[in-house]
Design a protein around this motif. Structure first.
Motif, PDB file in Angstrom:
ATOM      1  N   ALA A  58       0.851  -1.210   0.000  1.00  0.00           N
ATOM      2  CA  ALA A  58       0.000   0.000   0.000  1.00  0.00           C
ATOM      3  C   ALA A  58       0.873   1.241   0.000  1.00  0.00           C
ATOM      4  CB  ALA A  58      -0.903  -0.004   1.227  1.00  0.00           C
ATOM      5  N   GLY A  91      -8.258   8.955   0.326  1.00  0.00           N
ATOM      6  CA  GLY A  91      -8.747   7.595   0.072  1.00  0.00           C
ATOM      7  C   GLY A  91      -9.961   7.623  -0.853  1.00  0.00           C
ATOM      8  N   TRP A 134     -15.475  -0.178  -4.044  1.00  0.00           N
ATOM      9  CA  TRP A 134     -14.263   0.223  -3.291  1.00  0.00           C
ATOM     10  C   TRP A 134     -14.670   0.333  -1.829  1.00  0.00           C
ATOM     11  CZ3 TRP A 134      -9.317   2.175  -5.153  1.00  0.00           C
ATOM     12  CH2 TRP A 134      -8.514   2.754  -4.156  1.00  0.00           C
ATOM     13  N   HIS A 146     -13.664   1.808   1.735  1.00  0.00           N
ATOM     14  CA  HIS A 146     -12.803   2.725   2.493  1.00  0.00           C
ATOM     15  C   HIS A 146     -13.159   2.638   3.976  1.00  0.00           C
ATOM     16  CE1 HIS A 146     -10.440   6.232   3.595  1.00  0.00           C
ATOM     17  NE2 HIS A 146     -11.466   6.593   4.356  1.00  0.00           N
ATOM     18  N   ASP A 203      -9.814  -1.354   0.667  1.00  0.00           N
ATOM     19  CA  ASP A 203      -9.007  -0.718  -0.385  1.00  0.00           C
ATOM     20  C   ASP A 203      -8.258   0.497   0.122  1.00  0.00           C
ATOM     21  OD1 ASP A 203      -9.851  -2.238  -2.858  1.00  0.00           O
ATOM     22  OD2 ASP A 203     -11.795  -1.668  -2.001  1.00  0.00           O
ATOM     23  N   SER A 204      -8.826   1.177   1.108  1.00  0.00           N
ATOM     24  CA  SER A 204      -8.127   2.351   1.656  1.00  0.00           C
ATOM     25  C   SER A 204      -8.559   2.571   3.107  1.00  0.00           C
ATOM     26  CB  SER A 204      -8.411   3.602   0.810  1.00  0.00           C
ATOM     27  OG  SER A 204      -9.796   3.828   0.704  1.00  0.00           O
ATOM     28  N   SER A 252      -8.210   5.617   6.418  1.00  0.00           N
ATOM     29  CA  SER A 252      -7.727   6.917   6.886  1.00  0.00           C
ATOM     30  C   SER A 252      -7.560   6.826   8.399  1.00  0.00           C
ATOM     31  CB  SER A 252      -8.720   8.020   6.513  1.00  0.00           C
ATOM     32  OG  SER A 252     -10.057   7.611   6.725  1.00  0.00           O
ATOM     33  N   VAL A 270      -3.520   3.625   0.883  1.00  0.00           N
ATOM     34  CA  VAL A 270      -4.289   3.146  -0.267  1.00  0.00           C
ATOM     35  C   VAL A 270      -3.600   1.898  -0.827  1.00  0.00           C
ATOM     36  CG1 VAL A 270      -5.243   3.752  -2.531  1.00  0.00           C
ATOM     37  CG2 VAL A 270      -4.956   5.533  -0.803  1.00  0.00           C
ATOM     38  N   LYS A 271      -4.385   0.832  -0.928  1.00  0.00           N
ATOM     39  CA  LYS A 271      -3.799  -0.437  -1.387  1.00  0.00           C
ATOM     40  C   LYS A 271      -3.346  -0.327  -2.852  1.00  0.00           C
ATOM     41  CE  LYS A 271      -5.777  -4.327   0.087  1.00  0.00           C
ATOM     42  NZ  LYS A 271      -6.920  -5.246   0.139  1.00  0.00           N
ATOM     43  N   HIS A 317      -4.013   5.731  -6.114  1.00  0.00           N
ATOM     44  CA  HIS A 317      -3.595   6.798  -5.201  1.00  0.00           C
ATOM     45  C   HIS A 317      -2.846   7.880  -5.986  1.00  0.00           C
ATOM     46  CE1 HIS A 317      -1.585   7.650  -0.989  1.00  0.00           C
ATOM     47  NE2 HIS A 317      -2.033   8.739  -1.555  1.00  0.00           N
TER      48      HIS A 317
END
Ligand SMILES: Cc1ncc(COP(=O)(O)O)c(C=O)c1O
Length: 471
Positions: free
Chosen positions: A134, A149, A259, A261, A287-288, A290, A308-309, A314
């Motif tokens: 990531a 993200g 996706w 997050h 996937d992401s 924060s 972010v994967k 990203h």
């Protein structure tokens, strides 16, 4: 106005600030601002002088004006919000960051800043045990981390439909639906707004009594709606500290090519301790993510991480490049690939220093200590008539109300009165919230120095104040 710490007889602003700063934490005993706004305006106010003032005078004036308006969130009696207490080693690194005056935009501006950031980002992935491939941006906080993200999410889910966001922007793009809890942190809604999503693009999903997404409803709504999808989930609910069901979310996201997050401003760090890690099971499949550095990790403000994967997504979402910012093959990390900023503070130094000062075990112990403190407070308050704990205490958060059996309105007044009473001597700092339509006292245990002895004291104070107030 007298300041808490005497100034030494020095004649330069740096020595003066440093001498004052080393005594500040010990001298700050009153956690609340003592000056009203008008006094603060007067103290800071006046016209800008035509001629520059001597540095030591400016710093003396600054201290004098600021002190009565400072909040004691670096102290163990601070429970109002999830705010870290700026670890002293991180603060020292922050001083150096300013002294060095680096611009951490690109590697060539400061190879040291870029490399500290690169290494620190690797440590963050290690501690959090997230996919090592990531990419990580060091941000001003979880709000901007969420923004990043979700920007990557927007780019990628559109790309999968054949729409190139980089070229066409949102014009003519397929409609994206964002599935998000009706109890999500407001910063996620702000980030979505900055990214061009209005309320009609958002599908609010109901939550259970702990603030967790109701998965059955989410699954039904996702099945009904066509087009690209983004799901936003939570690790560490702002009030209850609760965690969504990440494996179920990841399965659902995979089924819909959505996706996923995770807003994990503080909850992500539960992964650092073996006794809390299980609540995050499956989170690595998102996937992401924060998260914040300036909350549980005690990194001085401001500090957050956008993880972010899909590195390419990203970078597509954030990249800033220009011919005058040419990159050489031998260059290291360019923060412009990961952040929506060009010139920026060298935030990596404080991250590097604070994480190194804490160490893996120190981080685990700190997380464990705060969670144990939360359980201890719940244990001490349980069974006290009229003190109601509204959440399952799974992390560092408690949500309390005070109720003498005279209805909701009376209870709201009692909770307000208790917050005022707890704050009255200046030794504790609390704030109320409204959750599930009721006024509640949030107890966020996250200050570095808060330990079981502080909690014992707090429980005694709470019980005795409640005895007085409930009449
Ligand atoms: C769950 C959650 N998400 C996001 C945020 C926003 O974080 P920041 O204030 O660092 O931008 C917070 C802040 O309290 C939070 O608790």
């Amino acid at each position: 106005m007298k300041h808490a710490h005497a100034f030494p007889a020095v004649s330069d602003p740096l020595t003066m600030a440093s001498a004052y700063a080393t005594g500040y934490r010990d001298s700050k005993k009153h956690l609340h601002p003592t000056a009203p706004l008008d006094d603060l305006r007067k103290a800071f106010g006046g016209d800008l002088p035509a001629k520059g003032q001597p540095g030591e005078q400016v710093i003396a004036d600054l201290i004098q004006a600021a002190e009565p308006g400072l909040v004691g969130n670096t102290q163990p009696g601070f429970f109002a919000w999830v705010m870290g207490s700026s670890h002293t080693t991180g603060v020292a690194a922050d001083w150096l960051t300013s002294i060095w005056g680096q611009n951490a935009g690109i590697y060539q501006c400061s190879p040291a800043a870029a490399t500290a950031e690169e290494i620190a980002c690797g440590w963050v992935l290690d501690i959090l045990d997230l996919p090592r491939e990531a990419s990580v941006g060091i941000t001003t906080g979880a709000t901007m981390a969420g923004f990043i993200g979700l920007a990557a999410a927007r780019d990628e889910v559109l790309r999968r439909t054949g729409h190139d966001f980089g070229q066409d922007g949102l014009q003519g793009a397929p409609r994206i639906t964002v599935f998000i809890s009706d109890d999500t942190h407001v910063s996620n809604l702000a980030a979505l707004r900055y990214l061009g999503f209005g309320t009609r693009n958002i599908e609010p999903i109901p939550t259970d009594d702990q603030g967790r997404l109701v998965m059955r409803v989410l699954a039904d709504r996702m099945a009904l709606i066509r087009g690209p999808k983004i799901v936003v989930a939570t690790a560490g609910h702002i009030n209850s500290g609760a965690f969504d069901d990440f494996n179920a979310l990841a399965d659902l996201a995979a089924e819909h090519d959505a996706w996923l997050h995770i807003d994990a401003a503080f909850g992500l760090w539960a992964r650092a301790n073996p006794s809390t890690r299980a609540m995050t099971t499956g989170i690595e499949r998102a996937d992401s993510w924060s998260t914040d550095g300036h909350k549980w990790m005690q990194i001085p403000f401001d500090s957050g991480f956008a993880i972010v994967k899909n590195k390419d997504a990203h970078r597509r979402a954030m990249d800033i490049s220009a011919s005058y910012l040419s990159e050489a093959p031998e260059d290291g990390r360019n923060a412009t690939h990961f952040n929506p900023e060009l010139s920026r503070r060298a935030r990596g130094f404080t991250v590097w220093a604070t994480l190194r000062a804490l160490g893996r075990d120190g981080i685990s112990d700190m997380v464990g200590n705060h969670c144990n403190c939360a359980s201890l407070l719940a244990y001490k308050l349980e069974g006290t008539q009229g003190i109601v704990i509204h959440n399952d205490v799974v992390l560092n958060q408690l949500v309390l109300s005070f109720d003498r059996g005279r209805g909701a309105q009376d209870s709201d007044q009692m909770t307000h009165a208790m917050a005022e009473a707890l704050n009255a001597d200046g030794q504790h700092f609390f704030r109320t919230t409204v959750w599930r339509g009721r006024k509640m006292l949030r107890v966020s245990i996250v200050s570095f120095d808060t330990g079981p002895q502080d909690i014992q004291l707090l429980a005694r104070k709470m019980k005795s104040l409640w005895k007085e107030i409930c009449g």
